[in-house]
Write a protein that holds these residues in place. Structure first.
Motif, PDB file in Angstrom:
ATOM      1  N   VAL A  34       0.873  -1.174   0.000  1.00 56.68           N
ATOM      2  CA  VAL A  34       0.000   0.000   0.000  1.00 56.68           C
ATOM      3  C   VAL A  34       0.908   1.221   0.000  1.00 56.68           C
ATOM      4  N   ARG A  35       0.678   2.126  -0.934  1.00 55.58           N
ATOM      5  CA  ARG A  35       1.547   3.298  -1.019  1.00 55.58           C
ATOM      6  C   ARG A  35       0.747   4.531  -1.400  1.00 55.58           C
ATOM      7  N   VAL A  36       1.324   5.680  -1.051  1.00 57.35           N
ATOM      8  CA  VAL A  36       0.816   6.929  -1.582  1.00 57.35           C
ATOM      9  C   VAL A  36       1.292   7.000  -3.029  1.00 57.35           C
ATOM     10  N   LYS A  37       0.351   7.070  -3.943  1.00 56.09           N
ATOM     11  CA  LYS A  37       0.672   6.951  -5.356  1.00 56.09           C
ATOM     12  C   LYS A  37       1.731   7.971  -5.777  1.00 56.09           C
ATOM     13  N   GLY A  38       2.749   7.456  -6.492  1.00 54.21           N
ATOM     14  CA  GLY A  38       3.797   8.315  -7.021  1.00 54.21           C
ATOM     15  C   GLY A  38       4.863   8.695  -6.026  1.00 54.21           C
ATOM     16  N   THR A  39       4.865   8.074  -4.845  1.00 59.37           N
ATOM     17  CA  THR A  39       5.861   8.398  -3.816  1.00 59.37           C
ATOM     18  C   THR A  39       6.472   7.127  -3.254  1.00 59.37           C
ATOM     19  N   ASP A  40       7.428   7.299  -2.320  1.00 55.20           N
ATOM     20  CA  ASP A  40       8.012   6.168  -1.600  1.00 55.20           C
ATOM     21  C   ASP A  40       7.390   5.989  -0.221  1.00 55.20           C
ATOM     22  N   TYR A  41       6.270   6.650   0.036  1.00 54.20           N
ATOM     23  CA  TYR A  41       5.529   6.393   1.267  1.00 54.20           C
ATOM     24  C   TYR A  41       4.772   5.098   1.060  1.00 54.20           C
ATOM     25  N   MET A  42       5.180   4.029   1.717  1.00 52.24           N
ATOM     26  CA  MET A  42       4.568   2.725   1.462  1.00 52.24           C
ATOM     27  C   MET A  42       4.674   1.827   2.684  1.00 52.24           C
ATOM     28  N   ALA A  43       3.843   0.815   2.708  1.00 47.98           N
ATOM     29  CA  ALA A  43       3.856  -0.190   3.769  1.00 47.98           C
ATOM     30  C   ALA A  43       3.346  -1.498   3.187  1.00 47.98           C
ATOM     31  N   ALA A  44       3.560  -2.604   3.908  1.00 52.20           N
ATOM     32  CA  ALA A  44       3.104  -3.922   3.459  1.00 52.20           C
ATOM     33  C   ALA A  44       2.098  -4.478   4.455  1.00 52.20           C
ATOM     34  N   SER A  45       1.092  -5.178   3.950  1.00 47.31           N
ATOM     35  CA  SER A  45       0.089  -5.792   4.822  1.00 47.31           C
ATOM     36  C   SER A  45       0.651  -7.037   5.488  1.00 47.31           C
ATOM     37  N   ASP A  46       0.214  -7.307   6.713  1.00 49.35           N
ATOM     38  CA  ASP A  46       0.683  -8.483   7.449  1.00 49.35           C
ATOM     39  C   ASP A  46      -0.216  -9.681   7.152  1.00 49.35           C
ATOM     40  N   LYS A  47      -0.048 -10.759   7.904  1.00 47.68           N
ATOM     41  CA  LYS A  47      -0.801 -11.982   7.638  1.00 47.68           C
ATOM     42  C   LYS A  47      -2.306 -11.801   7.822  1.00 47.68           C
ATOM     43  N   ASN A  48      -2.691 -10.770   8.568  1.00 46.09           N
ATOM     44  CA  ASN A  48      -4.110 -10.470   8.763  1.00 46.09           C
ATOM     45  C   ASN A  48      -4.609  -9.412   7.782  1.00 46.09           C
ATOM     46  N   GLY A  49      -3.749  -9.037   6.832  1.00 46.87           N
ATOM     47  CA  GLY A  49      -4.122  -8.021   5.861  1.00 46.87           C
ATOM     48  C   GLY A  49      -4.016  -6.603   6.386  1.00 46.87           C
ATOM     49  N   GLN A  50      -3.545  -6.428   7.612  1.00 49.35           N
ATOM     50  CA  GLN A  50      -3.488  -5.110   8.234  1.00 49.35           C
ATOM     51  C   GLN A  50      -2.211  -4.373   7.828  1.00 49.35           C
ATOM     52  N   PHE A  51      -2.305  -3.043   7.739  1.00 52.16           N
ATOM     53  CA  PHE A  51      -1.127  -2.229   7.456  1.00 52.16           C
ATOM     54  C   PHE A  51      -1.208  -0.913   8.214  1.00 52.16           C
ATOM     55  N   THR A  52      -0.050  -0.334   8.445  1.00 50.37           N
ATOM     56  CA  THR A  52       0.053   0.996   9.052  1.00 50.37           C
ATOM     57  C   THR A  52       0.996   1.814   8.181  1.00 50.37           C
TER      58      THR A  52
END
Length: 639
Positions: free
Chosen positions: A43-61
């Protein structure tokens, strides 16, 4: 004192300002229909390097800038999803739609009579195992043995009207960015396999895009011959490093780590003790399976020397010896045995592997190259067929000095995940043979690299300098990752290199000076780490390599430092550009979350600039495959 207070106040104001300009967004990524969690979605802010990955429960911060913005979610085998976020919104849910399954054409015969014709030389009954076919073969004079059985082909997944597809691929969760201050080490096993590339070629030549999990980017990269300089010292492997601007995200840098195995004159290679293990089950009764197997092995037989030995074992409803171990000087006899094979029966793959290993062990000598070469579509369904059981068989024999190479054939019921596992655990190569040219390359052009190991359990560990590298990502090698502690553990299995083999690995890195890169937050910041990292800025990273000689159990250590060098990819070497083009193409085919803004046209330009001499035409063929993928992708977009 007043000066220090002023600096402290300024720092506090900067922290407050930065906090005011950013926020935290939490959420979940899930399947739209089932609401099942999707792991490792980016999951990322489009066009930037602000990003994170979802865990085994699909959750992300996700840490993100303040204000309205667009979020995008990217996950393997799902269509990309986008969402507009208001300035005050702090929680979201992505409902993602899976991509449509790939439609393949497959032989839909439901019932067939199968016949196994085997050329048989006199053999003694095995004291260890005497399955029905082995008993029938034992003690008979040279002649023909015919076994009949009616087999209903098992097909499960409909993919097109009247057609079925049971191909199987292991899921790939792409490597993500890691902060160098929190995870400064990256450790993985090398990989010289190239089955994924020829399998991808098969799909594109049929006019369809491959399943995303069929695309292993490292095998796309390592399919090509690279003109790396061979080692000249005592080590059988040489290491080279360089870097350039990353073409799919020009804010980033791309690091190349290149390995080259030593070359050995074919006349100096040790004698080979080979066992051809051929799947002659009913599923192999197609033109691109058993007939192609025969032609592939015929190409190998022509390379054999008098000191080499070959046996032929088949398996269908049971396993049997078709040809006992025979000198390479008796080519006609070996070829006749191969040509007599016909397909039929169910698939006792585990039984065949055990019999092949037994013959290889009986004919092993002190200095021989001992190898079982398995040719199959991987559709084991009788006997020792579980991944765990087969793995234990192969690991035990590997320790006795008998290696396993795997050749995959066919389509429709192809079991890529099982065959890759067998080759990995057997200290051997894994290739997919989609045409005779690939067979010729495997057994003629690269005869030594395919059959003769010069370094086993080859591992790489890269240490990144946080003074230069803010975060990094290994491109590909997802199923080759190791724990950092595994690097110095000589009991941990890893990949092997053959004569003249090359291996290339690419890292995408975000510079420590890249302010936009501060948005990468795969893990929470560590509480007790120093705020300032002291390092030698010109050193980007240090590569450490461990390997064992084929007949030794203690590893040797090599090291190489990469100094900083900023250059455009167009100024890099042809080999670097070709590896980069292959990586970019693989990421486009995978719809990778990290494919950036590169296009098929840019891949074509990069590959065309890297074509070079191209004696075998592999790079020219790559360009044609990219054009086919571009065309198929346009057709898909219009659906």
């Amino acid at each position: 004192m007043q000066k220090y207070l002023s600096l402290l106040l300024l720092s506090c104001l900067m922290v407050i300002e930065a906090a005011a300009q950013s926020r935290v967004i939490t959420g979940r990524v899930q399947d739209k229909s089932s609401q099942a969690a999707i792991r490792n979605a980016v999951v990322r802010v489009k066009g930037t390097d602000y990003m994170a990955a979802s865990d085994k429960n699909g959750q992300f911060t996700l840490k993100a800038p303040s204000g309205a913005l667009t979020l995008e979610a990217i996950a393997a085998n799902y269509k990309n999803a986008e969402m507009q976020i208001t300035a005050g919104q702090s929680s979201v849910v992505f409902n993602m739609k899976p991509v449509a399954p790939v439609a393949l054409h497959n032989d839909d015969r439901a019932l067939q009579e199968v016949v196994v014709n085997a050329y048989v030389a006199p053999v003694a009954p095995s004291p260890v195992s005497t399955p029905p076919v082995t008993q029938a073969l034992a003690g008979k004079a040279a002649g023909m043995v015919v076994a009949h059985s009616n087999v209903k082909r098992r097909m499960t997944s409909p993919v097109a009207a009247g057609r079925f597809n049971t191909e199987d691929y292991s899921s790939i969760n792409e490597n993500i960015f890691h902060a160098a201050t929190e995870q400064p080490l990256s450790t993985f096993s090398i990989d010289v396999d190239r089955a994924s590339y020829s399998n991808v070629r098969r799909f594109l030549n049929q006019g369809v895009l491959p399943p995303q999990d069929a695309v292993r980017v490292e095998e796309m990269i390592n399919y090509f011959d690279y003109n790396y300089k061979a080692p000249t010292g005592k080590d059988p492997v040489s290491i080279y490093t360089d870097m350039a601007v990353c073409p799919w995200n020009t804010r980033h840098q791309l690091v190349r780590i290149a390995l080259k195995g030593k070359a050995v004159d074919a006349r100096e290679l040790p004698p080979s003790n080979l066992v051809f293990l051929v799947d002659v089950s009913g599923s192999m009764d197609e033109e691109n399976k058993l007939p192609l197997v025969k032609r592939a092995f015929a190409a190998l037989v022509q390379q054999l020397r008098p000191q080499d030995r070959v046996a032929v074992v088949v398996y269908a409803g049971a396993a049997g010896v078709v040809l006992p171990s025979t000198s390479g000087s008796e080519k006609k006899k070996i070829l006749e045995a191969m040509e007599s094979l016909q397909a039929g029966g169910s698939t006792a793959g585990g039984e065949g592997i055990m019999l092949a290993y037994k013959i290889a062990t009986e004919n092993r000598s002190a200095k021989s190259n001992n190898r079982v070469i398995l040719a199959t579509d991987g559709d084991f369904n009788v006997g020792a067929s579980s991944d765990g059981e087969l793995q234990r068989i192969i690991e035990k024999e590997r320790q006795q000095g008998v290696f396993l190479s795997v050749l995959g054939f066919g389509m429709g019921n192809y079991k890529d995940n099982k065959l890759e596992l067998l080759a990995d655990k057997g200290n051997g190569n894994y290739a997919y043979i989609d045409n005779f040219e690939e067979a010729r390359r495997t057994f003629v052009t690269e005869f030594g690299g395919t059959l003769f190991t010069i370094a086993k359990d080859v591992k790489l560990q890269v240490e990144f300098n946080p003074a230069f590298v803010q975060s990094y990502r290994l491109v590909g090698y997802e199923n080759r990752m190791l724990e950092n502690e595994d690097f110095n553990n000589d009991k941990k299995d890893a990949g092997d290199m053959g004569v003249g083999h090359t291996v290339t690995a690419l890292y995408e890195i975000i510079s420590a000076t890249d302010k936009a890169g501060k948005g990468v937050n795969w893990v929470d910041p560590l509480k007790y780490q120093q705020n300032t990292v002291v390092g030698n800025l010109p050193e980007v990273l240090t590569v450490k390599l461990r390997y064992k000689l084929p007949d030794e159990d203690k590893s040797q250590l090599m090291q190489q430092v990469l100094p900083y060098n900023r250059q455009q990819i167009t100024a890099a070497s042809e080999d670097f550009r070709m590896a980069t083009a292959a990586a970019a193409f693989g990421q486009l085919l995978r719809n990778s979350a990290f494919k950036g803004d590169i296009t098929y046209n840019e891949v074509l330009q990069l590959a065309a600039s890297a074509k070079g001499e191209d004696k075998e035409g592999y790079r020219a063929e790559f360009i044609q495959l990219v054009k086919k993928a571009q065309l198929v992708n346009k057709d898909k977009d219009q659906e």
